[in-house]
Write an enzyme that holds these catalytic residues in place. Structure first.
Site, PDB file in Angstrom:
ATOM      1  N   GLY A 124       0.783  -1.232   0.000  1.00 53.43           N
ATOM      2  CA  GLY A 124       0.000   0.000   0.000  1.00 53.43           C
ATOM      3  C   GLY A 124       0.814   1.280   0.000  1.00 53.43           C
ATOM      4  O   GLY A 124       0.371   2.290   0.553  1.00 53.43           O
ATOM      5  N   SER A 125       1.980   1.276  -0.680  1.00 55.60           N
ATOM      6  CA  SER A 125       2.743   2.531  -0.686  1.00 55.60           C
ATOM      7  C   SER A 125       2.032   3.603  -1.522  1.00 55.60           C
ATOM      8  O   SER A 125       2.086   4.794  -1.171  1.00 55.60           O
ATOM      9  CB  SER A 125       4.182   2.312  -1.166  1.00 55.60           C
ATOM     10  N   ASN A 126       1.348   3.214  -2.572  1.00 54.57           N
ATOM     11  CA  ASN A 126       0.563   4.203  -3.329  1.00 54.57           C
ATOM     12  C   ASN A 126      -0.615   4.704  -2.498  1.00 54.57           C
ATOM     13  O   ASN A 126      -0.942   5.894  -2.517  1.00 54.57           O
ATOM     14  CB  ASN A 126       0.060   3.595  -4.645  1.00 54.57           C
ATOM     15  N   LYS A 170      -6.940  -8.925  -7.436  1.00 54.03           N
ATOM     16  CA  LYS A 170      -8.089  -9.717  -7.888  1.00 54.03           C
ATOM     17  C   LYS A 170      -8.734  -9.034  -9.081  1.00 54.03           C
ATOM     18  O   LYS A 170      -8.769  -7.803  -9.139  1.00 54.03           O
ATOM     19  CB  LYS A 170      -9.140  -9.819  -6.765  1.00 54.03           C
ATOM     20  N   ASN A 223      -6.775   2.455 -12.516  1.00 51.90           N
ATOM     21  CA  ASN A 223      -5.718   1.538 -12.070  1.00 51.90           C
ATOM     22  C   ASN A 223      -4.371   2.155 -12.398  1.00 51.90           C
ATOM     23  O   ASN A 223      -4.254   2.948 -13.334  1.00 51.90           O
ATOM     24  CB  ASN A 223      -5.852   0.183 -12.786  1.00 51.90           C
ATOM     25  N   HIS A 267      -0.443   1.068 -13.384  1.00 53.81           N
ATOM     26  CA  HIS A 267       0.361  -0.063 -13.849  1.00 53.81           C
ATOM     27  C   HIS A 267       1.818   0.391 -13.970  1.00 53.81           C
ATOM     28  O   HIS A 267       2.083   1.469 -14.518  1.00 53.81           O
ATOM     29  CB  HIS A 267      -0.163  -0.557 -15.205  1.00 53.81           C
ATOM     30  N   ASP A 278      -5.299  -4.807 -17.739  1.00 51.78           N
ATOM     31  CA  ASP A 278      -4.413  -3.720 -18.188  1.00 51.78           C
ATOM     32  C   ASP A 278      -4.778  -3.192 -19.575  1.00 51.78           C
ATOM     33  O   ASP A 278      -3.919  -2.937 -20.405  1.00 51.78           O
ATOM     34  CB  ASP A 278      -2.942  -4.212 -18.219  1.00 51.78           C
ATOM     35  N   GLU A 288       5.341   6.571  -9.719  1.00 47.94           N
ATOM     36  CA  GLU A 288       3.945   6.275  -9.340  1.00 47.94           C
ATOM     37  C   GLU A 288       3.512   7.164  -8.185  1.00 47.94           C
ATOM     38  O   GLU A 288       2.416   7.735  -8.188  1.00 47.94           O
ATOM     39  CB  GLU A 288       3.804   4.813  -8.890  1.00 47.94           C
TER      40      GLU A 288
HETATM   41  C1  GRF Z   1       2.411  -0.749  -7.921  1.00 48.17           C
HETATM   42  O1  GRF Z   1       3.623  -0.972  -8.576  1.00 48.17           O
HETATM   43  C2  GRF Z   1       1.303  -0.568  -8.920  1.00 48.17           C
HETATM   44  O2  GRF Z   1       1.721  -0.029 -10.135  1.00 48.17           O
HETATM   45  C3  GRF Z   1       0.816  -1.982  -9.139  1.00 48.17           C
HETATM   46  O3  GRF Z   1       0.925  -2.583  -7.871  1.00 48.17           O
HETATM   47  C4  GRF Z   1       1.960  -1.967  -7.129  1.00 48.17           C
HETATM   48  C5  GRF Z   1       1.393  -1.613  -5.791  1.00 48.17           C
HETATM   49  O4  GRF Z   1       2.376  -1.168  -4.911  1.00 48.17           O
HETATM   50  N1  GRF Z   1      -0.504  -2.011  -9.684  1.00 48.17           N
HETATM   51  P1  GRF Z   1       1.998  -0.597  -3.490  1.00 48.17           P
HETATM   52  O5  GRF Z   1       1.205  -1.671  -2.750  1.00 48.17           O
HETATM   53  O6  GRF Z   1       1.198   0.640  -3.704  1.00 48.17           O
HETATM   54  O7  GRF Z   1       3.321  -0.327  -2.822  1.00 48.17           O
END
Ligand code: GRF
Length: 207
Positions: free
Chosen positions: A11-13, A90, A106, A108, A149, A178
């Site tokens: 969950g870093s994003n 999922k 999403n 990617h 995707d 990202e």
């Molecule tokens: C990211 O690289 C995103 O592009 C992909 O899954 C990864 C999730 O990373 N869909 P995080 O859990 O947000 O660190």
């Protein structure tokens, strides 16, 4: 705008989105975290930030329809406007994709349509970029449709790939991109700098 973040991993994003909401850069409500693995870091981050969580997975249900209704009910209960996938592993049920058509995004970790599709997740993507000899990789934020995707591209940014890079180094450069980008795209959607009309994206991201 009420958003639901769907995540399966660290969950870093998700954390970036939380941080930019907290510091006032991003004016959305993170109404819900949905995930299939309650032990994953994303759940911990939701709990630490008092964001409601919903743990669900197709494997929790004998009848797949019950899973679909569970998800749809939860999203409706929370008046969700936008679904943000951030490392969600999922496939979404088709009913949900139809109901939230053009309202699911999403991220990617490559420049789609290259290095996407089934099996192209995590380090698999960056290993493929390296072994193919690609000189650029990057980040794609796109709408979600029924294919992996595949949906309409909303925003892309390239990062260089150097001869000496390992897949891990490519991964780190892409992830940094990202983190800088996802919340900005969500902001642009919420303040209508970017709009999606009849299957076309209008507007661009200003940094
Ligand atoms: C990211 O690289 C995103 O592009 C992909 O899954 C990864 C999730 O990373 N869909 P995080 O859990 O947000 O660190």
């Amino acid at each position: 705008m009420n958003i639901a973040v769907f995540a399966s991993g660290g969950g870093s994003n998700f954390q970036q989105i939380i941080d930019h909401v907290a510091n006032g850069d991003l004016a959305v409500n993170i109404s819900l975290l949905v995930g299939n693995n309650s032990k994953a870091g994303c759940f911990q981050k939701a709990i630490e930030n008092s964001i409601p969580t919903h743990h669900t997975s197709p494997s929790h249900y004998d009848n797949p329809v019950d899973y679909v209704y569970d998800l749809l009910d939860k999203l409706e209960e929370n008046n969700i406007d936008l679904i943000v996938l951030a490392g969600y592993m999922k496939m979404l049920p088709v009913e949900l994709i139809i109901k939230y058509s053009q309202r699911i995004v999403n991220i990617h970790p490559a420049l789609l349509p290259a290095f996407g599709g089934q099996g192209m997740y995590g380090m698999n993507v960056h290993r493929a970029v390296k072994s193919y000899g690609a000189r650029v990789s990057g980040v794609t934020i796109h709408l979600v449709d029924e294919e992996y995707d595949h949906g309409l591209v909303i925003h892309q940014e390239a990062v260089p790939v150097y001869d000496t890079d390992s897949p891990e180094e490519i991964a780190a450069r892409v992830l940094k991109c990202e983190h800088a980008m996802y919340w900005r795209v969500i902001k642009a959607i919420s303040d209508k700098t970017i709009t999606i009309v009849n299957g076309e994206v209008h507007g661009t991201l200003h940094k």
